[in-house]
Scaffold this motif. Structure first.
Motif, PDB file in Angstrom:
ATOM      1  N   ASP A  24       0.817  -1.220   0.000  1.00  0.00           N
ATOM      2  CA  ASP A  24       0.000   0.000   0.000  1.00  0.00           C
ATOM      3  C   ASP A  24       0.848   1.266   0.000  1.00  0.00           C
ATOM      4  O   ASP A  24       0.399   2.326  -0.454  1.00  0.00           O
ATOM      5  CB  ASP A  24      -0.916   0.033   1.239  1.00  0.00           C
ATOM      6  CG  ASP A  24      -2.039  -0.987   1.149  1.00  0.00           C
ATOM      7  OD1 ASP A  24      -2.256  -1.533   0.048  1.00  0.00           O
ATOM      8  OD2 ASP A  24      -2.692  -1.243   2.188  1.00  0.00           O
ATOM      9  N   ASN A  25       2.065   1.157   0.534  1.00  0.00           N
ATOM     10  CA  ASN A  25       2.889   2.359   0.715  1.00  0.00           C
ATOM     11  C   ASN A  25       4.181   2.332  -0.093  1.00  0.00           C
ATOM     12  O   ASN A  25       5.108   3.110   0.192  1.00  0.00           O
ATOM     13  CB  ASN A  25       3.194   2.544   2.209  1.00  0.00           C
ATOM     14  CG  ASN A  25       1.936   2.834   3.011  1.00  0.00           C
ATOM     15  OD1 ASN A  25       1.504   3.973   3.104  1.00  0.00           O
ATOM     16  ND2 ASN A  25       1.339   1.785   3.574  1.00  0.00           N
ATOM     17  N   ASP A  26       4.249   1.432  -1.092  1.00  0.00           N
ATOM     18  CA  ASP A  26       5.409   1.346  -2.006  1.00  0.00           C
ATOM     19  C   ASP A  26       6.734   1.244  -1.260  1.00  0.00           C
ATOM     20  O   ASP A  26       7.724   1.900  -1.604  1.00  0.00           O
ATOM     21  CB  ASP A  26       5.445   2.562  -2.949  1.00  0.00           C
ATOM     22  CG  ASP A  26       4.225   2.592  -3.857  1.00  0.00           C
ATOM     23  OD1 ASP A  26       3.792   1.509  -4.293  1.00  0.00           O
ATOM     24  OD2 ASP A  26       3.699   3.689  -4.111  1.00  0.00           O
ATOM     25  N   LEU A  27       6.747   0.425  -0.196  1.00  0.00           N
ATOM     26  CA  LEU A  27       7.998   0.211   0.539  1.00  0.00           C
ATOM     27  C   LEU A  27       8.743  -0.981  -0.047  1.00  0.00           C
ATOM     28  O   LEU A  27       8.142  -2.007  -0.363  1.00  0.00           O
ATOM     29  CB  LEU A  27       7.704  -0.069   2.014  1.00  0.00           C
ATOM     30  CG  LEU A  27       6.993   1.028   2.825  1.00  0.00           C
ATOM     31  CD1 LEU A  27       6.802   0.559   4.260  1.00  0.00           C
ATOM     32  CD2 LEU A  27       7.783   2.334   2.803  1.00  0.00           C
ATOM     33  N   GLN A  28      10.034  -0.858  -0.149  1.00  0.00           N
ATOM     34  CA  GLN A  28      10.846  -1.977  -0.620  1.00  0.00           C
ATOM     35  C   GLN A  28      11.310  -2.861   0.535  1.00  0.00           C
ATOM     36  O   GLN A  28      11.568  -4.044   0.365  1.00  0.00           O
ATOM     37  CB  GLN A  28      12.073  -1.460  -1.400  1.00  0.00           C
ATOM     38  CG  GLN A  28      11.722  -0.817  -2.735  1.00  0.00           C
ATOM     39  CD  GLN A  28      10.895  -1.758  -3.610  1.00  0.00           C
ATOM     40  OE1 GLN A  28      11.307  -2.880  -3.915  1.00  0.00           O
ATOM     41  NE2 GLN A  28       9.706  -1.302  -4.004  1.00  0.00           N
ATOM     42  N   LYS A  29      11.405  -2.250   1.727  1.00  0.00           N
ATOM     43  CA  LYS A  29      11.819  -3.013   2.915  1.00  0.00           C
ATOM     44  C   LYS A  29      10.927  -2.651   4.104  1.00  0.00           C
ATOM     45  O   LYS A  29      10.462  -1.517   4.226  1.00  0.00           O
ATOM     46  CB  LYS A  29      13.286  -2.710   3.256  1.00  0.00           C
ATOM     47  CG  LYS A  29      14.265  -3.277   2.246  1.00  0.00           C
ATOM     48  CD  LYS A  29      15.654  -3.340   2.809  1.00  0.00           C
ATOM     49  CE  LYS A  29      16.565  -4.137   1.881  1.00  0.00           C
ATOM     50  NZ  LYS A  29      17.916  -4.288   2.428  1.00  0.00           N
ATOM     51  N   ILE A  30      10.723  -3.631   4.981  1.00  0.00           N
ATOM     52  CA  ILE A  30       9.897  -3.404   6.172  1.00  0.00           C
ATOM     53  C   ILE A  30      10.339  -4.379   7.262  1.00  0.00           C
ATOM     54  O   ILE A  30      10.804  -5.494   6.968  1.00  0.00           O
ATOM     55  CB  ILE A  30       8.393  -3.559   5.838  1.00  0.00           C
ATOM     56  CG1 ILE A  30       7.514  -3.094   7.012  1.00  0.00           C
ATOM     57  CG2 ILE A  30       8.043  -4.988   5.435  1.00  0.00           C
ATOM     58  CD1 ILE A  30       6.041  -2.920   6.650  1.00  0.00           C
ATOM     59  N   THR A  31      10.211  -3.955   8.511  1.00  0.00           N
ATOM     60  CA  THR A  31      10.651  -4.783   9.641  1.00  0.00           C
ATOM     61  C   THR A  31       9.445  -5.435  10.311  1.00  0.00           C
ATOM     62  O   THR A  31       8.386  -4.814  10.454  1.00  0.00           O
ATOM     63  CB  THR A  31      11.419  -3.930  10.673  1.00  0.00           C
ATOM     64  OG1 THR A  31      12.554  -3.350  10.018  1.00  0.00           O
ATOM     65  CG2 THR A  31      11.881  -4.767  11.864  1.00  0.00           C
ATOM     66  N   VAL A  32       9.636  -6.686  10.709  1.00  0.00           N
ATOM     67  CA  VAL A  32       8.600  -7.428  11.445  1.00  0.00           C
ATOM     68  C   VAL A  32       9.121  -7.712  12.845  1.00  0.00           C
ATOM     69  O   VAL A  32      10.269  -8.152  13.015  1.00  0.00           O
ATOM     70  CB  VAL A  32       8.268  -8.750  10.720  1.00  0.00           C
ATOM     71  CG1 VAL A  32       7.416  -9.638  11.610  1.00  0.00           C
ATOM     72  CG2 VAL A  32       7.548  -8.478   9.412  1.00  0.00           C
ATOM     73  N   GLN A  33       8.270  -7.443  13.866  1.00  0.00           N
ATOM     74  CA  GLN A  33       8.663  -7.692  15.255  1.00  0.00           C
ATOM     75  C   GLN A  33       7.609  -8.557  15.945  1.00  0.00           C
ATOM     76  O   GLN A  33       6.420  -8.292  15.852  1.00  0.00           O
ATOM     77  CB  GLN A  33       8.788  -6.359  15.989  1.00  0.00           C
ATOM     78  CG  GLN A  33       9.093  -6.496  17.483  1.00  0.00           C
ATOM     79  CD  GLN A  33       9.360  -5.154  18.137  1.00  0.00           C
ATOM     80  OE1 GLN A  33      10.414  -4.570  17.928  1.00  0.00           O
ATOM     81  NE2 GLN A  33       8.400  -4.661  18.897  1.00  0.00           N
ATOM     82  N   LEU A  34       8.074  -9.623  16.623  1.00  0.00           N
ATOM     83  CA  LEU A  34       7.192 -10.412  17.481  1.00  0.00           C
ATOM     84  C   LEU A  34       7.486 -10.012  18.926  1.00  0.00           C
ATOM     85  O   LEU A  34       8.638 -10.055  19.371  1.00  0.00           O
ATOM     86  CB  LEU A  34       7.445 -11.911  17.315  1.00  0.00           C
ATOM     87  CG  LEU A  34       7.147 -12.531  15.942  1.00  0.00           C
ATOM     88  CD1 LEU A  34       7.328 -14.042  16.009  1.00  0.00           C
ATOM     89  CD2 LEU A  34       5.742 -12.191  15.476  1.00  0.00           C
ATOM     90  N   THR A  35       6.438  -9.620  19.646  1.00  0.00           N
ATOM     91  CA  THR A  35       6.580  -9.227  21.053  1.00  0.00           C
ATOM     92  C   THR A  35       5.825 -10.242  21.908  1.00  0.00           C
ATOM     93  O   THR A  35       4.597 -10.292  21.885  1.00  0.00           O
ATOM     94  CB  THR A  35       5.992  -7.815  21.287  1.00  0.00           C
ATOM     95  OG1 THR A  35       6.665  -6.885  20.429  1.00  0.00           O
ATOM     96  CG2 THR A  35       6.138  -7.396  22.740  1.00  0.00           C
TER      97      THR A  35
END
Length: 760
Positions: free
Chosen positions: A120-131
């Motif tokens: 949706d936001n044209d990002l090439q990279k994104i971080t995933v966090q499990l808490t």
């Protein structure tokens, strides 16, 4: 039907990534509340620019199918140039048990949210966090991974590849189902009298999104009359799922037979029958532990293959069929049937899977409910079943037992049980001369002690192998849950039984909660041959002012039945004096009209008294007696004794409101007559009097609500065993002088109104 399938992220990943075993050794029912608390706690630590509960949605094509996948991610965090998707999970076991990198199903959920946001936001990279957060210690464990969008796109492709066989199977089936439902014609040559009207009103109720209360007489063919219009509504796109709810095995079989009949006429529709866990369990002891039961061990590793297999090959998934596939795939037959309930078109099951807050099918989403109809068979039974579901009680004796069991073994549990036992003792001392009494409210000290007992039990249960503790833990939890429902429909009462003391939260009027539990469904159809008076059942089953009501007259002629009222007193105080006259009356009846008869009594004790009297007077006539706690085999043998074309008389002595007074079909001359002794009133007791007083206070006739209507319902059900088809003829004898009173007479069906007074 569109080829676009809507599915939530959670449903998708749980289907693809679920693994492991069923283990009900101990599972805290407070998990969901803990999860909510933990989520809110973590979300409060977010920065001003961070967002929580962010709705995300994407579309994907997999083969010929298109999918809309959506859900809400727990957190969207912005840190410098980094965008982080945060997935929060609570846990209660030791932190070492969390896998080194977290659980695959949790990563999958977070990665799909990450892909949606990145797209949706044209990002090439994104971080995933499990808490991960421990529910008691609040210890936090974080796992973090950075992904590029290509990795996430490949991940989604792999997920959809795993999910597609199931989705394709359901999509293909639904196309065939809808076409077959649309083309289906009524599966009999003609409608019985009144049947077309009933079916038409049911279809209209579903179309109009209304609830219906229908009094449909015995012999009209209620099962097919309710299922056929529901199936047609599926074909027209008004419904996607139908529940057929019933309290008895025999009526479940009738529903299975109705679907079988429609399938023989071209219907393609899948059904599952849910059988109680204890009945369907393969093991000697119902013990859902992976180290005890091979069907629980690794259940989630094998269940997807089992579901694909059975759905590919079967449409009627009754107990026998489920057992075959459960053994083939080594899966628990009960849990298998529950998982199938979410995939099939129609579910045949007990009332509690919808109405009981403890066991309802909670994974049925609100969106799915909107396209689901509930068909509530023998709906008159739901009043008392509702009271049962929404009531709860605690026994002093159990806490005394736990106190003894954990003395010197576990001090915390010993103290908790001692405290509760002491509370009961003090209540007993405060009311020394009362056997039964009410409480205005629940003592705060009791609630605090119960909450403490639950908390200590949760810590102890993974270690302590105590069946008594486990059972009482769930009883106390249920008591605390029911406590939240307390309002003007409830009374809190205490009862002394020998040395024990029982505190009960008693639901006198289940209407509000039945309405609440049935909320969201497109249509609810309540039907029974004895839904009379209909306004009484509308009142107690949660009916609303704009609901539809229908009363179909009997298709049978009054010429088919001879009704006699024998005005003897069967009141408790007169039973000893009149039992000889009753036995003589039965003798006179079978002498003049030999054949097969049911003799129904208001209690088992009364049955035995009259039976002994009858045998003293008549040692020749063949008799059989309903026994307490009969097995299914014994019940079948009892009914099989009623054979057609018998040359000798057979008398079946049974209990009003028992297993033989409802849902029994003895066609033709397998049954020639029914004798009903008494007006069926429930025994005078404290609980029934509480119901009476409650409705009196509401300016309703409390005595009718508590005693007369439930009692006469049993009479009508028992008499309804006799005339089951246009060819049937027989005799009904009503023994009680109260049948001549207007109060009772006006509740008799029209075809019984032409009666003769006096013994035969």
């Amino acid at each position: 039907m569109s080829d676009t399938i809507s599915i939530s992220v959670r449903t998708l990943v749980e289907h693809v990534f679920r693994s492991g075993s069923i283990d009900s050794r101990f599972r805290s029912p407070s998990t969901m509340l803990d999860g909510t608390r933990i989520h809110q706690m973590i979300q409060k630590t977010y920065g001003e620019s961070d967002q929580k509960e962010v709705y995300l949605r994407t579309e994907v094509k997999a083969g010929e199918l298109s999918f809309t996948i959506d859900g809400r991610c727990d957190g969207l965090l912005f840190r410098d140039e980094e965008v982080i998707i945060d997935e929060i999970k609570s846990f209660s076991h030791a932190s070492e048990q969390i896998q080194q990198e977290g659980y695959p199903v949790h990563w999958a959920q977070a990665k799909l949210y990450a892909l949606m946001y990145a797209r949706d936001n044209d990002l090439q990279k994104i971080t995933v966090q499990l808490t991960y957060v421990h529910v008691d210690t609040l210890e936090k464990i974080f796992f973090k991974e950075r992904y590029n969008i290509t990795e996430l796109e490949v991940f989604l492709e792999n997920v959809m590849e795993d999910y597609s066989p199931y989705a394709n199977l359901l999509s293909s089936h639904r196309k065939k189902r809808n076409a077959s439902c649309k083309e289906l014609t009524f599966p009999f040559e003609t409608y019985r009298e009144g049947q077309r009207k009933l079916a038409g009103v049911i279809y209209k109720s579903i179309f109009d999104k209304k609830n219906l209360f229908a009094k449909a007489p015995t012999g009209i063919g209620k099962t097919i009359s309710t299922l056929f219009p529901s199936v047609k509504a599926i074909g027209e796109g008004h419904l996607d799922k139908v529940f057929y709810l019933t309290a008895k095995t025999i009526t479940r079989t009738a529903a299975e037979d109705a679907f079988k009949k429609m399938r023989s006429c071209g219907l393609c529709l899948s059904t599952v029958t849910i059988t109680a866990k204890d009945k369907v369990c393969f093991k000697e002891e119902t013990n859902c532990q992976k180290d005890y039961c091979e069907f629980a061990n690794g259940y989630y590793d094998r269940i997807n293959d089992a579901i694909l297999d059975i759905l590919s090959n079967e449409t009627s998934m009754n107990r026998e069929v489920i057992e075959i596939y459960a053994k083939k795939h080594t899966v628990c037959p009960f849990e298998f049937s529950i998982d199938l309930a979410y995939a099939v078109d129609s579910i045949i099951c007990d009332y509690n899977y919808v109405f009981d807050p403890r066991v309802s099918l909670k994974r049925l989403l609100e969106e799915q409910k909107k396209s689901t109809a509930l068909l509530v068979d023998e709906a008159h039974n739901l009043v008392d079943r509702g009271r049962e579901m929404f009531s709860s009680s605690l026994n002093k004796d159990v806490f005394l037992q736990l106190k003894k069991e954990f003395k010197g073994v576990n001090k915390s549990l010993f103290d908790a049980a001692s405290k509760l036992n002491a509370w009961f003792l003090s209540l007993k001392k405060e009311n020394p001369d009362k056997q039964e009494f009410t409480l205005e409210h629940l003592d705060g000290e009791l609630i605090d002690s119960l909450v403490q007992f639950v908390e200590i039990s949760e810590q102890a249960l993974p270690i302590e192998a105590s069946p008594t503790l486990l059972e009482e833990y769930f009883i106390v939890n249920n008591f605390l849950k029911i406590k939240e429902f307390l309002d003007e429909h409830y009374v809190i009462y205490v009862e002394k039984v020998k040395n024990d003391l029982i505190v009960k939260l008693f639901c006198m009027d289940p209407s509000k909660l039945l309405h609440q539990m049935g909320k969201g469904y497109r249509s609810k159809i309540f039907f029974s041959a004895t839904l009379s008076p209909i306004n009484f059942y509308q009142d107690l089953l949660g009916g609303q002012k704009d609901d539809y009501a229908l009363s179909i007259p009997s298709p049978f002629s009054s010429d088919q039945v001879d009704v006699y009222i024998h005005p003897l007193s069967t009141r408790f105080r007169d039973r000893e004096q009149t039992k000889e006259s009753i036995a003589a009356g039965i003798q006179s009846l079978i002498k003049k009209r030999p054949g097969n008869y049911f003799i129904f009594f208001p209690s088992y004790q009364y049955l035995l008294a009259v039976y002994e009297q009858f045998k003293q007077q008549d040692e020749v006539t063949k008799t059989i007696i309903q026994a307490a706690g009969m097995t299914e085999t014994e019940r079948e043998a009892f009914l099989d004794a009623f054979k057609p074309n018998q040359t000798e008389t057979l008398l079946g002595f049974a209990v009003l409101g028992g297993i033989f007074s409802e849902g029994v079909d003895l066609i033709g001359d397998r049954l020639n007559g029914v004798v009903v002794i008494g007006v069926g009133l429930p025994q005078l007791c404290f609980e029934r009097n509480l119901i009476k007083d409650h409705f009196n206070q509401q300016n309703k006739n409390g005595y009718d609500y508590a005693y007369v209507y439930p009692g006469m319902n049993k009479v009508l059900q028992a008499g309804g065993r006799l005339i089951r088809s246009e060819e049937d003829h027989g005799t009904i004898v009503l023994i009680d002088d109260r049948f001549l009173q207007r109060r009772y007479q006006q509740l008799l069906p029209p075809e019984w109104q032409r009666f003769t007074v006096g013994s035969l």
